[in-house]
Design a protein around this motif. Sequence first.
Motif, PDB file in Angstrom:
ATOM      1  N   ARG A 174       0.854  -1.179   0.000  1.00 25.49           N
ATOM      2  CA  ARG A 174       0.000   0.000   0.000  1.00 25.49           C
ATOM      3  C   ARG A 174       0.891   1.230   0.000  1.00 25.49           C
ATOM      4  NH1 ARG A 174      -2.650  -2.005   4.653  1.00 25.49           N
ATOM      5  NH2 ARG A 174      -2.054  -0.059   5.682  1.00 25.49           N
ATOM      6  N   TYR A 175       0.591   2.171  -0.887  1.00 25.75           N
ATOM      7  CA  TYR A 175       1.451   3.336  -1.059  1.00 25.75           C
ATOM      8  C   TYR A 175       1.633   4.098   0.247  1.00 25.75           C
ATOM      9  CZ  TYR A 175       3.561   7.474  -3.121  1.00 25.75           C
ATOM     10  OH  TYR A 175       4.424   8.488  -3.414  1.00 25.75           O
ATOM     11  N   GLU A 176       0.539   4.381   0.925  1.00 30.35           N
ATOM     12  CA  GLU A 176       0.633   5.176   2.147  1.00 30.35           C
ATOM     13  C   GLU A 176       1.474   4.483   3.208  1.00 30.35           C
ATOM     14  OE1 GLU A 176      -3.081   6.486   3.645  1.00 30.35           O
ATOM     15  OE2 GLU A 176      -3.710   7.443   1.781  1.00 30.35           O
ATOM     16  N   LEU A 177       1.402   3.166   3.252  1.00 23.81           N
ATOM     17  CA  LEU A 177       2.191   2.423   4.231  1.00 23.81           C
ATOM     18  C   LEU A 177       3.663   2.403   3.834  1.00 23.81           C
ATOM     19  CD1 LEU A 177       2.209   0.581   6.768  1.00 23.81           C
ATOM     20  CD2 LEU A 177       1.899  -1.356   5.205  1.00 23.81           C
ATOM     21  N   LEU A 178       3.940   2.080   2.574  1.00 19.15           N
ATOM     22  CA  LEU A 178       5.329   1.942   2.130  1.00 19.15           C
ATOM     23  C   LEU A 178       6.090   3.262   2.191  1.00 19.15           C
ATOM     24  CD1 LEU A 178       5.071  -0.444  -0.951  1.00 19.15           C
ATOM     25  CD2 LEU A 178       5.931  -0.970   1.327  1.00 19.15           C
ATOM     26  N   TRP A 179       5.445   4.347   1.781  1.00 16.45           N
ATOM     27  CA  TRP A 179       6.143   5.625   1.669  1.00 16.45           C
ATOM     28  C   TRP A 179       5.866   6.550   2.844  1.00 16.45           C
ATOM     29  CZ3 TRP A 179       9.830   5.316  -1.723  1.00 16.45           C
ATOM     30  CH2 TRP A 179       9.686   4.454  -2.816  1.00 16.45           C
ATOM     31  N   GLY A 180       4.935   6.186   3.707  1.00 14.13           N
ATOM     32  CA  GLY A 180       4.689   6.985   4.893  1.00 14.13           C
ATOM     33  C   GLY A 180       4.089   8.346   4.608  1.00 14.13           C
ATOM     34  N   MET A 181       3.311   8.450   3.554  1.00 10.26           N
ATOM     35  CA  MET A 181       2.660   9.722   3.227  1.00 10.26           C
ATOM     36  C   MET A 181       1.332   9.456   2.547  1.00 10.26           C
ATOM     37  SD  MET A 181       4.922  11.032  -0.067  1.00 10.26           S
ATOM     38  CE  MET A 181       6.453  10.930   0.821  1.00 10.26           C
ATOM     39  N   ASN A 182       0.415  10.418   2.672  1.00 14.73           N
ATOM     40  CA  ASN A 182      -0.883  10.256   2.033  1.00 14.73           C
ATOM     41  C   ASN A 182      -0.842  10.747   0.583  1.00 14.73           C
ATOM     42  OD1 ASN A 182      -1.127  13.120   2.105  1.00 14.73           O
ATOM     43  ND2 ASN A 182      -1.951  13.003   4.176  1.00 14.73           N
ATOM     44  N   LYS A 183      -1.976  10.614  -0.096  1.00 11.93           N
ATOM     45  CA  LYS A 183      -2.033  10.959  -1.520  1.00 11.93           C
ATOM     46  C   LYS A 183      -1.736  12.425  -1.756  1.00 11.93           C
ATOM     47  CE  LYS A 183      -5.071  10.726  -5.557  1.00 11.93           C
ATOM     48  NZ  LYS A 183      -6.422  10.355  -6.045  1.00 11.93           N
ATOM     49  N   LYS A 184      -2.240  13.283  -0.889  1.00 14.09           N
ATOM     50  CA  LYS A 184      -2.018  14.721  -1.061  1.00 14.09           C
ATOM     51  C   LYS A 184      -0.538  15.060  -0.947  1.00 14.09           C
ATOM     52  CE  LYS A 184      -3.402  19.244   0.764  1.00 14.09           C
ATOM     53  NZ  LYS A 184      -4.239  19.946   1.769  1.00 14.09           N
ATOM     54  N   GLU A 185       0.148  14.439   0.017  1.00 11.01           N
ATOM     55  CA  GLU A 185       1.581  14.687   0.166  1.00 11.01           C
ATOM     56  C   GLU A 185       2.352  14.128  -1.020  1.00 11.01           C
ATOM     57  OE1 GLU A 185       2.583  14.812   4.883  1.00 11.01           O
ATOM     58  OE2 GLU A 185       2.068  12.861   4.047  1.00 11.01           O
ATOM     59  N   GLU A 187       1.296  13.901  -4.113  1.00 14.95           N
ATOM     60  CA  GLU A 187       1.131  14.838  -5.218  1.00 14.95           C
ATOM     61  C   GLU A 187       1.977  16.084  -4.991  1.00 14.95           C
ATOM     62  OE1 GLU A 187      -3.048  15.470  -5.217  1.00 14.95           O
ATOM     63  OE2 GLU A 187      -3.482  13.681  -6.437  1.00 14.95           O
ATOM     64  N   GLY A 188       2.028  16.544  -3.749  1.00 18.24           N
ATOM     65  CA  GLY A 188       2.844  17.711  -3.443  1.00 18.24           C
ATOM     66  C   GLY A 188       4.322  17.458  -3.655  1.00 18.24           C
ATOM     67  N   ASN A 189       4.765  16.217  -3.470  1.00 19.09           N
ATOM     68  CA  ASN A 189       6.158  15.875  -3.735  1.00 19.09           C
ATOM     69  C   ASN A 189       6.437  15.824  -5.230  1.00 19.09           C
ATOM     70  OD1 ASN A 189       7.680  15.610  -1.376  1.00 19.09           O
ATOM     71  ND2 ASN A 189       6.723  13.646  -0.896  1.00 19.09           N
ATOM     72  N   PHE A 190       5.429  15.446  -6.006  1.00 15.45           N
ATOM     73  CA  PHE A 190       5.626  15.278  -7.443  1.00 15.45           C
ATOM     74  C   PHE A 190       5.855  16.610  -8.151  1.00 15.45           C
ATOM     75  CE2 PHE A 190       3.588  15.303 -11.672  1.00 15.45           C
ATOM     76  CZ  PHE A 190       4.450  14.434 -12.327  1.00 15.45           C
ATOM     77  N   TYR A 191       5.033  17.601  -7.865  1.00 16.66           N
ATOM     78  CA  TYR A 191       5.115  18.855  -8.606  1.00 16.66           C
ATOM     79  C   TYR A 191       6.415  19.635  -8.345  1.00 16.66           C
ATOM     80  CZ  TYR A 191       0.370  18.158 -10.224  1.00 16.66           C
ATOM     81  OH  TYR A 191      -0.743  17.643 -10.837  1.00 16.66           O
ATOM     82  N   PRO A 192       6.875  19.787  -7.092  1.00 20.42           N
ATOM     83  CA  PRO A 192       8.149  20.492  -6.920  1.00 20.42           C
ATOM     84  C   PRO A 192       9.306  19.791  -7.603  1.00 20.42           C
ATOM     85  CG  PRO A 192       6.961  20.405  -4.846  1.00 20.42           C
ATOM     86  CD  PRO A 192       6.224  19.520  -5.799  1.00 20.42           C
ATOM     87  N   SER A 193       9.243  18.455  -7.688  1.00 23.01           N
ATOM     88  CA  SER A 193      10.336  17.732  -8.332  1.00 23.01           C
ATOM     89  C   SER A 193      10.434  18.060  -9.814  1.00 23.01           C
ATOM     90  CB  SER A 193      10.153  16.217  -8.146  1.00 23.01           C
ATOM     91  OG  SER A 193       9.014  15.759  -8.849  1.00 23.01           O
ATOM     92  N   LEU A 194       9.317  18.511 -10.408  1.00 20.71           N
ATOM     93  CA  LEU A 194       9.356  18.892 -11.826  1.00 20.71           C
ATOM     94  C   LEU A 194      10.235  20.110 -12.061  1.00 20.71           C
ATOM     95  CD1 LEU A 194       5.632  18.468 -12.888  1.00 20.71           C
ATOM     96  CD2 LEU A 194       7.520  16.898 -13.250  1.00 20.71           C
ATOM     97  N   LEU A 195      10.448  20.898 -11.018  1.00 19.45           N
ATOM     98  CA  LEU A 195      11.273  22.095 -11.169  1.00 19.45           C
ATOM     99  C   LEU A 195      12.719  21.740 -11.457  1.00 19.45           C
ATOM    100  CD1 LEU A 195       9.861  24.254  -8.242  1.00 19.45           C
ATOM    101  CD2 LEU A 195       9.180  24.223 -10.629  1.00 19.45           C
ATOM    102  N   LEU A 196      13.114  20.509 -11.145  1.00 19.44           N
ATOM    103  CA  LEU A 196      14.484  20.090 -11.411  1.00 19.44           C
ATOM    104  C   LEU A 196      14.685  19.739 -12.878  1.00 19.44           C
ATOM    105  CD1 LEU A 196      15.065  17.787  -8.327  1.00 19.44           C
ATOM    106  CD2 LEU A 196      15.756  20.171  -8.623  1.00 19.44           C
TER     107      LEU A 196
END
Length: 232
Positions: A174-185, A187-196
């Motif tokens: 389960r994504y939330e279990l494996l990565w320790g974050m919810n769906k909103k977090e 998505e928030g991690n995905f967009y800033p990474s695009l700046l790279l």
Amino acid sequence: MFLRLTFIAIACCFGLSAFGQSSRYASHGLQQLAASVQAASGQACDRAQIFAWGENRVSVTEDSLGRIDHIGWDIFPERIRQENPSPVYRFVERYLLELYLTSELPTPRQRLREDKVTLRFPGHEDEPLKDNIGQHLPQFDQQTSLLVLTDNNRYSVSVYRDGQPLFVMHFPIRYELLWGMNKKEAEGNFYPSLLLFQTPAPPPASLCPPKQRPHWSRQRKAATSCRATSTG
């Protein structure tokens, strides 16, 4: 160009709204874990490092944006991570550290049931879970082997020494279990990474051969390659 700048601006706003402008951690859970580690050990988890705590070591890493993206026991050697990449390494390290620091409700055993995680330390079943984690974490050497299995629904991680199991853990995928974050977090991690990401600039016109009809195949290949690069 205008569309690309607009997209970056939207990504910035989305990322900042999800995490806060001064966030030092990739998720709220990691921020809480860092505070718990500091309260229990006196060691701040605000930069990439590996530090000793009791009989074990804690690993803190940063992502490409300079945020703390992992805090956990330092269990799996880099050699194993490189040879067989898998998300299970960070999950096991972080989850065991979270269990070790759990002192209030839900208790570690209750959390295991809620998360549908099975955890065993063969030979030490009668000892408290916190003692098992603190004293019997697997240590890798030439006599230690690792087995990771999955059936697309669950992972199974087992550590053996001389053929005898030292550590066994089963957990759902389960994504939330494996990565320790919810769906909103996430998505928030995905967009800033695009700046790279930056689109490579086309080569200067001076590097392209003059526009003329090629007379043989090598010239035709060179002209075609330059045109493809300059338009990408």
